[in-house]
Design an enzyme around this catalytic site. Structure first.
Site, PDB file in Angstrom:
ATOM      1  N   SER A 203       6.905 -15.820 102.935  1.00 44.61           N
ATOM      2  CA  SER A 203       7.469 -14.632 103.591  1.00 44.61           C
ATOM      3  C   SER A 203       8.980 -14.788 103.602  1.00 44.61           C
ATOM      4  CB  SER A 203       6.966 -14.533 105.035  1.00 44.61           C
ATOM      5  OG  SER A 203       7.769 -13.606 105.772  1.00 44.61           O
TER       6      SER A 203
ATOM      7  N   TYR B 176       5.771 -18.774 113.266  1.00 45.13           N
ATOM      8  CA  TYR B 176       5.424 -18.067 112.027  1.00 45.13           C
ATOM      9  C   TYR B 176       6.484 -18.348 110.957  1.00 45.13           C
ATOM     10  CZ  TYR B 176       4.316 -14.379 108.690  1.00 45.13           C
ATOM     11  OH  TYR B 176       4.009 -13.693 107.542  1.00 45.13           O
TER      12      TYR B 176
HETATM   13  P1  NAP Z   1      -3.847  -8.801 106.614  1.00 46.40           P
HETATM   14  O1  NAP Z   1      -4.202  -7.472 106.036  1.00 46.40           O
HETATM   15  O2  NAP Z   1      -4.012  -9.023 108.077  1.00 46.40           O
HETATM   16  O3  NAP Z   1      -4.629  -9.905 105.773  1.00 46.40           O
HETATM   17  C1  NAP Z   1      -4.815 -11.215 106.215  1.00 46.40           C
HETATM   18  C2  NAP Z   1      -6.017 -11.788 105.487  1.00 46.40           C
HETATM   19  O4  NAP Z   1      -6.224 -13.138 105.915  1.00 46.40           O
HETATM   20  C3  NAP Z   1      -7.290 -11.009 105.786  1.00 46.40           C
HETATM   21  O5  NAP Z   1      -8.060 -10.913 104.592  1.00 46.40           O
HETATM   22  C4  NAP Z   1      -8.003 -11.883 106.793  1.00 46.40           C
HETATM   23  O6  NAP Z   1      -9.404 -11.670 106.659  1.00 46.40           O
HETATM   24  C5  NAP Z   1      -7.585 -13.261 106.323  1.00 46.40           C
HETATM   25  N1  NAP Z   1      -7.719 -14.247 107.396  1.00 46.40           N
HETATM   26  C6  NAP Z   1      -7.109 -14.219 108.615  1.00 46.40           C
HETATM   27  N2  NAP Z   1      -7.510 -15.262 109.342  1.00 46.40           N
HETATM   28  C7  NAP Z   1      -8.391 -15.970 108.568  1.00 46.40           C
HETATM   29  C8  NAP Z   1      -9.164 -17.141 108.768  1.00 46.40           C
HETATM   30  N3  NAP Z   1      -9.111 -17.815 109.926  1.00 46.40           N
HETATM   31  N4  NAP Z   1      -9.966 -17.569 107.763  1.00 46.40           N
HETATM   32  C9  NAP Z   1     -10.054 -16.876 106.595  1.00 46.40           C
HETATM   33  N5  NAP Z   1      -9.327 -15.773 106.347  1.00 46.40           N
HETATM   34  C10 NAP Z   1      -8.528 -15.325 107.330  1.00 46.40           C
HETATM   35  O7  NAP Z   1      -2.302  -9.120 106.325  1.00 46.40           O
HETATM   36  P2  NAP Z   1      -1.486  -9.260 104.947  1.00 46.40           P
HETATM   37  O8  NAP Z   1      -0.181  -8.643 105.195  1.00 46.40           O
HETATM   38  O9  NAP Z   1      -2.279  -8.829 103.799  1.00 46.40           O
HETATM   39  O10 NAP Z   1      -1.269 -10.845 104.932  1.00 46.40           O
HETATM   40  C11 NAP Z   1      -1.472 -11.632 103.784  1.00 46.40           C
HETATM   41  C12 NAP Z   1      -0.386 -12.703 103.716  1.00 46.40           C
HETATM   42  O11 NAP Z   1       0.881 -12.077 103.537  1.00 46.40           O
HETATM   43  C13 NAP Z   1      -0.256 -13.585 104.959  1.00 46.40           C
HETATM   44  O12 NAP Z   1      -0.087 -14.937 104.569  1.00 46.40           O
HETATM   45  C14 NAP Z   1       1.034 -13.067 105.613  1.00 46.40           C
HETATM   46  O13 NAP Z   1       1.672 -14.074 106.364  1.00 46.40           O
HETATM   47  C15 NAP Z   1       1.820 -12.679 104.376  1.00 46.40           C
HETATM   48  N6  NAP Z   1       2.923 -11.740 104.615  1.00 46.40           N
HETATM   49  C16 NAP Z   1       2.679 -10.505 105.120  1.00 46.40           C
HETATM   50  C17 NAP Z   1       3.747  -9.646 105.353  1.00 46.40           C
HETATM   51  C18 NAP Z   1       3.559  -8.281 105.942  1.00 46.40           C
HETATM   52  O14 NAP Z   1       4.556  -7.678 106.405  1.00 46.40           O
HETATM   53  N7  NAP Z   1       2.353  -7.734 105.921  1.00 46.40           N
HETATM   54  C19 NAP Z   1       5.061 -10.050 105.048  1.00 46.40           C
HETATM   55  C20 NAP Z   1       5.262 -11.320 104.522  1.00 46.40           C
HETATM   56  C21 NAP Z   1       4.191 -12.146 104.300  1.00 46.40           C
HETATM   57  P3  NAP Z   1     -10.515 -11.835 107.798  1.00 46.40           P
HETATM   58  O15 NAP Z   1      -9.998 -11.229 109.035  1.00 46.40           O
HETATM   59  O16 NAP Z   1     -11.686 -11.138 107.176  1.00 46.40           O
HETATM   60  O17 NAP Z   1     -10.768 -13.309 107.919  1.00 46.40           O
END
Ligand code: NAP
Length: 267
Positions: free
Chosen positions: A142, A155
């Site tokens: 990130s 985070y």
């Molecule tokens: P998201 O839609 O909330 O996706 C998160 C994913 O991780 C979901 O598939 C969730 O699935 C899974 N997950 C969460 N806890 C878990 C656990 N204990 N075991 C297995 N799977 C788990 O958010 P996203 O934005 O796509 O996030 C993906 C990545 O991008 C993350 O690493 C986040 O830090 C990074 N990121 C996001 C942003 C942003 O602004 N969105 C910015 C920078 C980086 P389940 O709930 O089904 O387990």
């Protein structure tokens, strides 16, 4: 027309957001998939759609990567399935509240997923990649990895770990034909924000990228062979000068005498 398989991509956090879009894009690029997350209904729905639309083989592994036994199941798959050519370490959670307003047990859970699971899955995948002389890892970090002041400090620290770990592995595996990319998304329109404690609607629209655009840009960076991809950054030269400044520091960071400015204080 069905494409020739590029091997199997194992994607963590594939049930929603960024991970689900990686699944879609990688299936269309000819990868078979192993989709990992907790929500089996969402994983199965995505698997069915992608199999119907692309003809690729898609397997679902519904586990909690914060749970040691569940994590071990995925480690075992990475250790034993020689068809795996790509690991996308994407599963992660964030927080937007300050340290003093955060529950330390929640912070520990975040470290378990963002740092510990990513580390163990990488350790499980790399020896096979080295033995087979090929493989790639995409680590979703990130921008808070280099700007930890922006959101919750744990985070930011967890994503700084992902960046440092990636840089170190890139050096260690440079001559082994293994690609490792760190992706540093800015704010991206996914469920992440609501789960982290700030509704997406409260984030200024001008800083939020659609998740599809973020993943397509990150894959374009992967195709370009970039070690670090920052999808939002307009001018790549800004990252290159930041990185050059870091490289310039390196030969001066460890010496057998303190810097001159500290010597009088010591005497
Ligand atoms: P998201 O839609 O909330 O996706 C998160 C994913 O991780 C979901 O598939 C969730 O699935 C899974 N997950 C969460 N806890 C878990 C656990 N204990 N075991 C297995 N799977 C788990 O958010 P996203 O934005 O796509 O996030 C993906 C990545 O991008 C993350 O690493 C986040 O830090 C990074 N990121 C996001 C942003 C942003 O602004 N969105 C910015 C920078 C980086 P389940 O709930 O089904 O387990």
């Amino acid at each position: 027309m069905t494409q020739h398989s590029k091997g199997t991509a194992l994607i963590t956090g594939a049930s929603s957001g960024i991970g689900a879009i990686y699944a879609d894009r990688l299936a269309r690029r000819g990868y078979d998939l192993i989709l990992v997350a907790r929500n089996s209904a969402r994983l199965n729905e995505l698997a069915k759609r992608l199999t119907d639309e692309t003809g690729r083989a898609v397997e679902v592994v519904a586990v909690d990567l914060g749970n040691k036994a569940d994590l071990g199941r995925v480690e075992q798959i990475l250790q034993t399935d020689a068809s795996i050519t790509l690991l996308v370490n994407n599963a992660g959670v964030g927080a937007t509240g300050p340290l003093l307003a955060s529950n330390v047990d929640k912070m520990e859970e975040m470290i378990a997923l963002n740092v510990n699971a990513l580390t163990r899955l990488t350790y499980a995948a790399v020896p096979g990649f080295v033995a087979r002389g090929t493989g790639a890892i995409i680590n979703i970090a990130s921008i808070v990895g280099i700007a930890p002041e922006l959101l919750n400090g744990v985070y930011g620290g967890s994503k700084a770990f992902v960046l440092a770990f990636t840089l170190s592995l890139q050096k260690e595996l440079a001559d082994k034909n293994i690609r490792i990319q760190a992706v540093l998304p800015g704010a991206t329109a996914t469920d992440f924000w609501g789960i982290a404690g700030t509704p997406l609607e409260h984030v200024p629209r001008e800083i939020v990228m659609p998740a599809e655009d973020m993943v397509d840009a990150a894959l374009a960076g992967f195709d370009l062979g970039e070690p670090i991809t920052i999808p939002s950054l307009p001018d790549a030269a800004d990252w290159e000068s930041y990185e050059a400044a870091r490289q310039n520091l390196m030969p001066h960071l460890s010496r057998n005498i303190p810097a001159a400015r500290y010597r009088t204080a010591i005497r």
